[in-house]
Motif scaffolding. Sequence first.
Motif, PDB file in Angstrom:
ATOM      1  N   MET A   1       0.855  -1.198   0.000  1.00 23.00           N
ATOM      2  CA  MET A   1       0.000   0.000   0.000  1.00 23.00           C
ATOM      3  C   MET A   1       0.884   1.239   0.000  1.00 23.00           C
ATOM      4  O   MET A   1       1.744   1.405   0.850  1.00 23.00           O
ATOM      5  N   GLN A   2       0.677   2.102  -0.992  1.00 25.31           N
ATOM      6  CA  GLN A   2       1.508   3.288  -1.052  1.00 25.31           C
ATOM      7  C   GLN A   2       1.188   4.242   0.088  1.00 25.31           C
ATOM      8  O   GLN A   2       0.052   4.372   0.529  1.00 25.31           O
ATOM      9  N   LYS A   3       2.208   4.898   0.603  1.00 23.22           N
ATOM     10  CA  LYS A   3       2.052   5.828   1.718  1.00 23.22           C
ATOM     11  C   LYS A   3       2.108   7.272   1.252  1.00 23.22           C
ATOM     12  O   LYS A   3       2.043   8.173   2.059  1.00 23.22           O
ATOM     13  N   SER A   4       2.281   7.467  -0.041  1.00 19.88           N
ATOM     14  CA  SER A   4       2.259   8.814  -0.592  1.00 19.88           C
ATOM     15  C   SER A   4       1.544   8.766  -1.927  1.00 19.88           C
ATOM     16  O   SER A   4       1.388   7.695  -2.530  1.00 19.88           O
ATOM     17  N   VAL A   5       1.062   9.911  -2.360  1.00 20.26           N
ATOM     18  CA  VAL A   5       0.338   9.981  -3.627  1.00 20.26           C
ATOM     19  C   VAL A   5       0.602  11.335  -4.264  1.00 20.26           C
ATOM     20  O   VAL A   5       0.737  12.350  -3.572  1.00 20.26           O
ATOM     21  N   ARG A   6       0.700  11.351  -5.592  1.00 17.36           N
ATOM     22  CA  ARG A   6       0.855  12.615  -6.311  1.00 17.36           C
ATOM     23  C   ARG A   6      -0.472  12.982  -6.948  1.00 17.36           C
ATOM     24  O   ARG A   6      -1.047  12.200  -7.710  1.00 17.36           O
ATOM     25  N   LEU A   7      -0.976  14.159  -6.604  1.00 11.02           N
ATOM     26  CA  LEU A   7      -2.216  14.679  -7.154  1.00 11.02           C
ATOM     27  C   LEU A   7      -1.901  15.970  -7.892  1.00 11.02           C
ATOM     28  O   LEU A   7      -1.775  17.021  -7.286  1.00 11.02           O
ATOM     29  N   LYS A   8      -1.723  15.859  -9.216  1.00  9.05           N
ATOM     30  CA  LYS A   8      -1.329  17.007 -10.029  1.00  9.05           C
ATOM     31  C   LYS A   8      -0.073  17.637  -9.425  1.00  9.05           C
ATOM     32  O   LYS A   8       0.979  17.029  -9.425  1.00  9.05           O
ATOM     33  N   SER A   9      -0.183  18.809  -8.855  1.00 14.90           N
ATOM     34  CA  SER A   9       1.006  19.487  -8.345  1.00 14.90           C
ATOM     35  C   SER A   9       1.287  19.176  -6.881  1.00 14.90           C
ATOM     36  O   SER A   9       2.217  19.727  -6.302  1.00 14.90           O
ATOM     37  N   PHE A  10       0.500  18.275  -6.282  1.00 14.76           N
ATOM     38  CA  PHE A  10       0.669  17.982  -4.857  1.00 14.76           C
ATOM     39  C   PHE A  10       1.270  16.597  -4.653  1.00 14.76           C
ATOM     40  O   PHE A  10       0.787  15.610  -5.222  1.00 14.76           O
ATOM     41  N   SER A  63      -8.173  14.235   5.682  1.00 15.37           N
ATOM     42  CA  SER A  63      -8.163  13.445   6.916  1.00 15.37           C
ATOM     43  C   SER A  63      -9.102  12.263   6.770  1.00 15.37           C
ATOM     44  O   SER A  63     -10.028  12.271   5.946  1.00 15.37           O
ATOM     45  N   ALA A  64      -8.872  11.239   7.583  1.00  8.96           N
ATOM     46  CA  ALA A  64      -9.781  10.097   7.670  1.00  8.96           C
ATOM     47  C   ALA A  64      -9.546   9.442   9.025  1.00  8.96           C
ATOM     48  O   ALA A  64      -8.404   9.209   9.415  1.00  8.96           O
ATOM     49  N   MET A  65     -10.638   9.163   9.742  1.00 13.43           N
ATOM     50  CA  MET A  65     -10.523   8.556  11.066  1.00 13.43           C
ATOM     51  C   MET A  65     -11.336   7.274  11.133  1.00 13.43           C
ATOM     52  O   MET A  65     -12.290   7.067  10.370  1.00 13.43           O
ATOM     53  N   GLN A  97      -5.790   3.868   3.040  1.00 17.16           N
ATOM     54  CA  GLN A  97      -4.949   3.848   4.235  1.00 17.16           C
ATOM     55  C   GLN A  97      -5.745   3.370   5.451  1.00 17.16           C
ATOM     56  O   GLN A  97      -5.239   2.614   6.291  1.00 17.16           O
ATOM     57  N   VAL A  98      -6.998   3.794   5.548  1.00 19.99           N
ATOM     58  CA  VAL A  98      -7.859   3.368   6.654  1.00 19.99           C
ATOM     59  C   VAL A  98      -8.117   1.864   6.575  1.00 19.99           C
ATOM     60  O   VAL A  98      -8.067   1.152   7.587  1.00 19.99           O
ATOM     61  N   PHE A  99      -8.414   1.355   5.381  1.00 17.94           N
ATOM     62  CA  PHE A  99      -8.637  -0.084   5.223  1.00 17.94           C
ATOM     63  C   PHE A  99      -7.432  -0.880   5.711  1.00 17.94           C
ATOM     64  O   PHE A  99      -7.584  -1.913   6.364  1.00 17.94           O
ATOM     65  N   GLN A 101      -5.283  -0.045   7.990  1.00 22.86           N
ATOM     66  CA  GLN A 101      -5.206  -0.003   9.448  1.00 22.86           C
ATOM     67  C   GLN A 101      -6.306  -0.834  10.108  1.00 22.86           C
ATOM     68  O   GLN A 101      -6.087  -1.447  11.157  1.00 22.86           O
ATOM     69  N   CYS A 102      -7.479  -0.867   9.500  1.00 27.13           N
ATOM     70  CA  CYS A 102      -8.617  -1.577  10.097  1.00 27.13           C
ATOM     71  C   CYS A 102      -8.524  -3.097   9.920  1.00 27.13           C
ATOM     72  O   CYS A 102      -9.196  -3.839  10.638  1.00 27.13           O
ATOM     73  N   GLY A 103      -7.738  -3.560   8.980  1.00 28.04           N
ATOM     74  CA  GLY A 103      -7.593  -4.988   8.778  1.00 28.04           C
ATOM     75  C   GLY A 103      -8.891  -5.647   8.337  1.00 28.04           C
ATOM     76  O   GLY A 103      -9.558  -5.177   7.416  1.00 28.04           O
ATOM     77  N   ASP A 104      -9.268  -6.730   9.027  1.00 29.73           N
ATOM     78  CA  ASP A 104     -10.452  -7.510   8.643  1.00 29.73           C
ATOM     79  C   ASP A 104     -11.722  -7.055   9.359  1.00 29.73           C
ATOM     80  O   ASP A 104     -12.743  -7.750   9.302  1.00 29.73           O
ATOM     81  N   ARG A 105     -11.699  -5.931  10.022  1.00 29.46           N
ATOM     82  CA  ARG A 105     -12.880  -5.473  10.749  1.00 29.46           C
ATOM     83  C   ARG A 105     -14.057  -5.233   9.804  1.00 29.46           C
ATOM     84  O   ARG A 105     -13.891  -4.784   8.666  1.00 29.46           O
ATOM     85  N   ASN A 106     -15.268  -5.500  10.295  1.00 32.22           N
ATOM     86  CA  ASN A 106     -16.477  -5.023   9.639  1.00 32.22           C
ATOM     87  C   ASN A 106     -16.545  -3.519   9.858  1.00 32.22           C
ATOM     88  O   ASN A 106     -16.145  -3.016  10.922  1.00 32.22           O
ATOM     89  N   LEU A 107     -17.097  -2.794   8.875  1.00 39.06           N
ATOM     90  CA  LEU A 107     -17.051  -1.336   8.916  1.00 39.06           C
ATOM     91  C   LEU A 107     -18.430  -0.727   8.675  1.00 39.06           C
ATOM     92  O   LEU A 107     -19.272  -1.300   7.987  1.00 39.06           O
ATOM     93  N   ALA A 108     -18.630   0.456   9.254  1.00 35.01           N
ATOM     94  CA  ALA A 108     -19.840   1.240   8.985  1.00 35.01           C
ATOM     95  C   ALA A 108     -19.465   2.712   8.953  1.00 35.01           C
ATOM     96  O   ALA A 108     -18.489   3.133   9.584  1.00 35.01           O
ATOM     97  N   LEU A 109     -20.228   3.492   8.199  1.00 31.79           N
ATOM     98  CA  LEU A 109     -20.004   4.927   8.116  1.00 31.79           C
ATOM     99  C   LEU A 109     -21.296   5.618   7.716  1.00 31.79           C
ATOM    100  O   LEU A 109     -22.274   4.974   7.316  1.00 31.79           O
TER     101      LEU A 109
END
Length: 291
Positions: A1-10, A63-65, A97-99, A101-109
């Motif tokens: 899993m990549q830890k960085s990403v290029r978005l146009k100029s960012f 951000s993502a929590m 990135q959140v996936f 960290q969460c591993g095999d957990r069931n998720l809701a949002l």
Amino acid sequence: MQKSVRLKSFELVAQDIQSVDVSLLHALSTGVGWPHRLNDWEFLRRAGRGIVAVDGIGRVFGSAMWFPHGDDFATIGLVITSPRTQAEGNGRWLMQQVFEQCGDRNLALNSTDAAYKLYLSLGFTKEATVYQYQGEVAPALPALPALNGELSALSIDRIEEITALDTSAFGTSRAQLLALLAEGAAICVLRRGGEPVGYSMCREFGRGHVVGPIVASNDHDAMHLAAVHLKDLAGQFARVDTREKGPFADFLQQSRLAISETVTTMSKGRRFLNRQANKPAAYGLAGHALS
């Protein structure tokens, strides 16, 4: 899993959300019109885990929590991308990135309209609509049906008295979150025959106060549990997030709380909502991120 990403100029890098100044998180949420205060962000960072997307000079672009409840379930929230990167894949990258960290957990949002298609593409399934009621509380609340039971305040050192009830309504234990919420909340418990059958909390949040969680087995109980807090907030700004459409929702409207927006409850893995008739249910959410 990549830890960085290029978005146009960012060129953005994933960084632990605990490592950045809370004022940067506040600026991020303010930039997309969300009401979170500095104190709200501080609380959420205590309650959960997450990442931010930062550039080479420390500016926060997203951000993502996630909030663990036991070892097999978590809720996701505070997925924010700055307007400059919203259409460039920043949200998808943050969720990846959140996936991880969460591993095999069931998720809701709870998804905004803008993010709904993204979450569908990531394997989430729609379950229900959440209605965000808010406004200045009426000086006098509508008449309520007769109370079946006794209402009383609950002190923080007795929070364990409602954890089993909350687990029944929520579907899994969130005892740690309840303890954190209780630190800054007024708590009311409804008892019948000495046993707790419902409870509600009220705490400062955003523009005023949020009444939630609210756990009850029927609309009448839920109305009383909400009213005990709303009557003390007459003329003040209050918010209740609910999936209800019936008498409880009517009561909120008659208390001068109007629907300001809706979000969609979604799950990935096991189904999140499994409500049963006459059993404890979440009539009011703790918050969109906390559910």
